[in-house]
Design an enzyme around this catalytic site. Structure first.
Site, PDB file in Angstrom:
ATOM      1  N   HIS A  12       0.821  -1.222   0.000  1.00 44.89           N
ATOM      2  CA  HIS A  12       0.000   0.000   0.000  1.00 44.89           C
ATOM      3  C   HIS A  12       0.855   1.273   0.000  1.00 44.89           C
ATOM      4  O   HIS A  12       0.442   2.294   0.534  1.00 44.89           O
ATOM      5  CB  HIS A  12      -0.970  -0.019   1.193  1.00 44.89           C
ATOM      6  CG  HIS A  12      -0.308  -0.073   2.544  1.00 44.89           C
ATOM      7  ND1 HIS A  12      -0.789  -0.810   3.594  1.00 44.89           N
ATOM      8  CD2 HIS A  12       0.811   0.520   3.011  1.00 44.89           C
ATOM      9  CE1 HIS A  12       0.011  -0.658   4.643  1.00 44.89           C
ATOM     10  NE2 HIS A  12       0.977   0.153   4.320  1.00 44.89           N
ATOM     11  N   HIS A  59      -1.424   4.895   9.695  1.00 47.18           N
ATOM     12  CA  HIS A  59      -0.090   5.509   9.731  1.00 47.18           C
ATOM     13  C   HIS A  59      -0.157   6.924  10.290  1.00 47.18           C
ATOM     14  O   HIS A  59       0.515   7.826   9.808  1.00 47.18           O
ATOM     15  CB  HIS A  59       0.497   5.565   8.323  1.00 47.18           C
ATOM     16  CG  HIS A  59       0.629   4.243   7.642  1.00 47.18           C
ATOM     17  ND1 HIS A  59      -0.455   3.515   7.227  1.00 47.18           N
ATOM     18  CD2 HIS A  59       1.717   3.516   7.309  1.00 47.18           C
ATOM     19  CE1 HIS A  59      -0.015   2.389   6.655  1.00 47.18           C
ATOM     20  NE2 HIS A  59       1.285   2.370   6.701  1.00 47.18           N
ATOM     21  N   HIS A 194      10.255  -3.815   4.162  1.00 48.55           N
ATOM     22  CA  HIS A 194      10.665  -2.423   3.967  1.00 48.55           C
ATOM     23  C   HIS A 194      11.014  -1.782   5.302  1.00 48.55           C
ATOM     24  O   HIS A 194      10.545  -2.215   6.350  1.00 48.55           O
ATOM     25  CB  HIS A 194       9.626  -1.588   3.216  1.00 48.55           C
ATOM     26  CG  HIS A 194       8.283  -1.403   3.861  1.00 48.55           C
ATOM     27  ND1 HIS A 194       7.456  -2.431   4.237  1.00 48.55           N
ATOM     28  CD2 HIS A 194       7.601  -0.276   4.185  1.00 48.55           C
ATOM     29  CE1 HIS A 194       6.334  -1.948   4.745  1.00 48.55           C
ATOM     30  NE2 HIS A 194       6.391  -0.642   4.741  1.00 48.55           N
ATOM     31  N   GLU A 241       4.184  -5.246   8.908  1.00 45.15           N
ATOM     32  CA  GLU A 241       2.837  -5.210   8.313  1.00 45.15           C
ATOM     33  C   GLU A 241       2.406  -6.580   7.776  1.00 45.15           C
ATOM     34  O   GLU A 241       1.227  -6.767   7.445  1.00 45.15           O
ATOM     35  CB  GLU A 241       2.788  -4.172   7.179  1.00 45.15           C
ATOM     36  CG  GLU A 241       2.851  -2.741   7.686  1.00 45.15           C
ATOM     37  CD  GLU A 241       3.024  -1.721   6.569  1.00 45.15           C
ATOM     38  OE1 GLU A 241       2.865  -0.530   6.856  1.00 45.15           O
ATOM     39  OE2 GLU A 241       3.331  -2.104   5.413  1.00 45.15           O
TER      40      GLU A 241
END
Lengths: 289, 120
Positions: A12, A59, A194, A241
């Site tokens: 995303h 976030h 990431h 995530e």
């Protein structure tokens, strides 16, 4: 009764929003990722979900550190997107399904999963971009209702992978016990490897990502044996995530088959991945016999 | 308890950091609002006063230094909204934190995503 017709995973990263805004879907950089959604679009046309349960992490649009729920479920009739501070366009609002939301919340708390209910919830890019990717032509009217399910990935302690597996199992149970005939798709957003912060920023682990994409189909409980420290070490600090994938997969049930699977890296700073899984109901029935 | 310290190059946003960084992150959370971003551009000291930033946080903000902001308790998701004021992407931030040029940082991403070369 409601039934779960499939599970989708997708990265995303916010730059997807910029790529859509600028019409860059067919540029060499973005084409492999956007093309990964073509088989999903074809599948959606026939699968026709009524509701999408989106498992994701906020976030810093909706939740601040004043009160940070580990697990939260939206119970609103409408969910709005909003300015996140760095400029991707705001998308049209989504219609919720409060009746299903409350059924899930009540079922989960009854089974000792004490989730936070949210009658107001701003949905951020981790929710909106996957919806844009699945329904690029939706315009102002999304063709499905939504139920947001949020897992804290901002402030440690984060729930463990094993706990998120149990969350997904209970979520699946709650959806299947909803009495009205409803076709539910579960979309997990985030990952894969990431890291945005620190001197190791930009860390990507291709081998780990490919391992996750294999295990999420055939042996998902292997992924639940990672500690959060191991996940950070191997997938980067935002690679946690993966939790959303694990919860989605647990909700699908014991056996699934892969309809589509694409790895696109680097996608911005991320090991990008898109998958479509279908519950293998035949295998479940055979196992029960 | 899971020990999250000592992972090379990897600050982890624990409860300890969340306490240290509360004021800084609260200011950055406010930058979801365009009016607050404008207020910061107009008078950043006034906005830092409003949110009671510590001296260390003020120095890190003035230096526009992401590693220093993380060290002062900043969380990367909230800091991204601060970076947004200057039009900086996660790749710009990544380059700054790693001390690479932007092009080298992008190349670093590409290289990691390649299949491992077979041993010679």
């Amino acid at each position: 009764m409601a039934h779960i017709i499939g599970g989708i995973t997708t990265s995303h990263v916010p730059s997807i929003g910029n790529a859509i805004h600028r019409g860059e879907q067919q540029t060499p950089y973005w084409k492999p990722f956007f093309d990964a959604f073509k088989p999903l679009h074809a599948w959606l046309k026939t699968a026709k979900p009524d509701v999408i349960v989106v498992v994701y992490n906020d976030h810093g649009l909706n939740f601040f550190l004043d009160a940070m729920p580990t697990f939260a479920i939206g119970a609103a009739s409408t969910y709005h997107n909003a300015d996140e501070g760095w400029g991707i366009p705001v998308v049209p609002s989504f219609n919720g399904h409060p009746k299903l939301s409350w059924h899930i919340i009540e079922d989960m708390v009854e089974h000792e999963f004490d989730v936070t209910s949210c009658q107001e919830l701003k949905v951020d890019h981790a929710f909106t971009l996957p919806m844009k990717l699945l329904y690029p032509d939706a315009g102002e009217d999304w063709p499905v209702k939504v139920v947001p399910v949020l897992i804290n990935s901002v402030q440690h302690p984060l729930p463990s992978a094993a706990r998120c597996w149990k969350l997904g199992q209970e979520l699946g149970h709650a959806i299947r016990s909803y009495p009205e005939d409803t076709r539910v798709l579960i979309v997990a957003t985030g990952g894969l490897s990431h890291q945005l912060d620190g001197t190791r920023a930009g860390f990507i682990n291709r081998d780990f990502d490919l391992m996750c994409m294999e295990k999420i189909v055939s042996d998902p409980e292997a992924l639940t044996r990672f500690t959060n420290r191991e996940l950070i070490e191997q997938a980067g600090s935002q690679g946690v995530e993966l939790m959303t994938w694990i919860a989605m997969r647990a909700a699908l049930g014991s056996h699934v088959h892969e309809v589509s699977s694409t790895y696109c890296a680097p996608l911005s700073n991320t090991g990008g991945a898109v998958m479509l899984l279908e519950p293998d109901l035949g295998a479940v029935q055979m196992a029960a016999e | 308890m899971v020990d999250l310290k000592g992972i090379p190059g990897t600050p982890v946003f624990t409860g300890e950091q969340a306490q240290i960084g509360y004021a800084l992150n609260k200011m950055c959370f406010a930058f979801n609002d365009e009016a607050m971003r404008r207020a910061f551009v107009a008078d950043e000291n006034a906005v830092m006063d409003q949110f009671h930033l510590t001296p260390k946080q003020r120095d890190a903000i003035r230096a526009r230094n992401v590693n220093a902001l993380l060290d002062a308790g900043g969380n990367i998701y909230y800091l991204a909204k601060f970076a947004g004021i200057f039009g900086l992407s996660v790749q710009d931030i990544g380059a700054q934190q790693t001390g690479m040029s932007l092009s080298n940082f992008k190349q670093h991403l590409v290289e990691q995503a390649q299949p491992a070369k077979a041993a010679q």
